[in-house]
Design a protein around this motif. Structure first.
Motif, PDB file in Angstrom:
ATOM      1  N   LEU A 103     -42.361  31.698  28.445  1.00  0.00           N
ATOM      2  CA  LEU A 103     -41.144  30.881  28.379  1.00  0.00           C
ATOM      3  C   LEU A 103     -41.449  29.473  28.861  1.00  0.00           C
ATOM      4  O   LEU A 103     -41.940  29.268  29.963  1.00  0.00           O
ATOM      5  N   LEU A 104     -41.104  28.481  28.030  1.00  0.00           N
ATOM      6  CA  LEU A 104     -41.276  27.086  28.423  1.00  0.00           C
ATOM      7  C   LEU A 104     -40.069  26.568  29.185  1.00  0.00           C
ATOM      8  O   LEU A 104     -40.218  25.832  30.161  1.00  0.00           O
ATOM      9  N   ARG A 105     -38.868  26.936  28.738  1.00  0.00           N
ATOM     10  CA  ARG A 105     -37.663  26.480  29.428  1.00  0.00           C
ATOM     11  C   ARG A 105     -36.478  27.313  28.970  1.00  0.00           C
ATOM     12  O   ARG A 105     -36.361  27.650  27.800  1.00  0.00           O
ATOM     13  N   ASP A 106     -35.614  27.651  29.905  1.00  0.00           N
ATOM     14  CA  ASP A 106     -34.350  28.299  29.613  1.00  0.00           C
ATOM     15  C   ASP A 106     -33.282  27.213  29.658  1.00  0.00           C
ATOM     16  O   ASP A 106     -32.932  26.701  30.724  1.00  0.00           O
ATOM     17  N   MET A 107     -32.757  26.840  28.493  1.00  0.00           N
ATOM     18  CA  MET A 107     -31.816  25.725  28.394  1.00  0.00           C
ATOM     19  C   MET A 107     -30.405  26.229  28.687  1.00  0.00           C
ATOM     20  O   MET A 107     -29.607  26.478  27.781  1.00  0.00           O
ATOM     21  N   LYS A 108     -30.086  26.368  29.957  1.00  0.00           N
ATOM     22  CA  LYS A 108     -28.824  26.987  30.345  1.00  0.00           C
ATOM     23  C   LYS A 108     -27.632  26.047  30.228  1.00  0.00           C
ATOM     24  O   LYS A 108     -26.517  26.475  29.934  1.00  0.00           O
TER      25      LYS A 108
END
Length: 333
Positions: A103-108
């Motif tokens: 995972l590179l980023r969780d765009m919450k």
């Protein structure tokens, strides 16, 4: 069109080359090196935006290439930096490296951003290579290559409340009655083929986002009936409203249907069993609703609410119960 998974290729811009140049002006003998540096290549950026609600705008755009940096010029002119290219996604999108699987980023939240491919560094011009013993350097640097990466964008809807249940349990109808959403509604199963979101306003000071999750069937945890695609959206909900139809069209047992959906969620993700759940018997105008409600109450050891989206019966009671459950969760936090 609703799209919740896309694979794309991202290529950042290469850096511009440095310049080998010498100052040539009247009355300025031996002007020396004056080659400028190359510009930086543009980055490929993924940005979460609340005004985007699916990945449909990306589905036909498989290659995302940022602009390369400009080359350096004489008179110490630095090349122009390449423009970044920005990929707009909905909040709730996971950005994954396809090759490595991490995972590179969780765009919450709206405004979250991540650089998935960094632009190449600009090369240095020949003025950087001048020394006391080497005053006419012809060396210069080439621009660095931009990064490239295959990424997967996977959307998991972020909602306060998720409506779950068997196909044709009345999830879409309930969402349309409580919010301004207009999901497809018909008298046959699997009408809802993708999740729908609706904003439910309660008075002047409360509101919550409700998601209508497409109907689940036995084997959903293993991908049957696109179960993985649907169950993925349940993970981001804070409260589950489980709708039980008292007289299913396929003549199945409503109590067994409830158990089956719970088991599918457990097999997919055991943590879903700890999620607050409000069990509701829909279509309470039907003659079997009272008996099913009593059996479910015995099964769960707690009262079960009866509602009717057609007549509006007890919908305000359900909304109050949802608001109280959400408030309890916030108090715990």
């Amino acid at each position: 069109m609703f799209v919740d998974r896309v694979d794309i290729y991202c290529k950042a811009g290469d850096g511009g080359d440095g310049c080998a140049s010498f100052r040539r002006e009247a009355h300025v003998p031996r002007g020396g090196p004056n080659g400028g540096d190359g510009g930086k290549g543009g980055d490929v950026v993924v940005l979460a935006d609340e005004n985007v609600n699916s990945l449909a705008n990306i589905i036909g755009h498989k290659h995302w290439n940022a602009e390369r940096g400009g080359h350096g010029q004489g008179s110490l002119k630095t090349g122009r930096n390449g423009e970044d290219i920005v990929i707009m996604v909905p909040p709730g999108t996971l950005v994954l490296d396809t090759e490595r699987g991490h995972l590179l980023r969780d765009m919450k939240e709206s405004g979250d951003r991540v650089v998935v491919a960094k632009g190449g560094k600009g090369g240095r011009g020949n003025r950087h290579f001048a020394t006391a013993t080497h005053q006419t350097p012809r060396e210069f640097e080439k621009g660095g290559p931009g990064e490239h990466r295959d990424i997967s964008l996977e959307l998991k809807l972020i909602a306060d409340v998720g409506l779950v249940g068997k196909p044709n349990a009345g999830k879409s109808t309930l969402l349309s009655r409580l919010s301004k959403a207009h999901p497809e509604i018909a008298d046959y199963p699997f009408t809802t083929k993708y999740p729908n979101l609706g904003l439910v306003r309660v008075g002047f000071d409360h509101q919550f986002v409700m998601a209508d999750i497409p109907g689940l069937i036995e084997g959903a945890h293993a991908g049957i009936g696109l179960g993985h695609e649907f169950l993925r959206h349940v993970e981001r909900t804070r409260v589950l409203v489980h709708l039980v139809e008292p007289a299913p069209m396929d003549q199945t047992d409503p109590i067994e249907n409830y158990r089956q959906i719970r088991e599918e969620m457990r097999l997919y993700d055991a943590t879903l069993m700890d999620r607050p759940e409000i069990v509701v018997v829909t279509k309470c105008e039907l003659p079997d609703a009272e008996a099913v409600t009593e059996l479910l109450s015995e099964e769960l050891g707690q009262p079960v609410l009866q509602i009717s989206s057609a007549t509006g019966e007890s919908l305000d009671q359900l909304v109050r119960k949802i608001v109280n459950t959400l408030q309890d969760l916030e108090d715990e936090v």
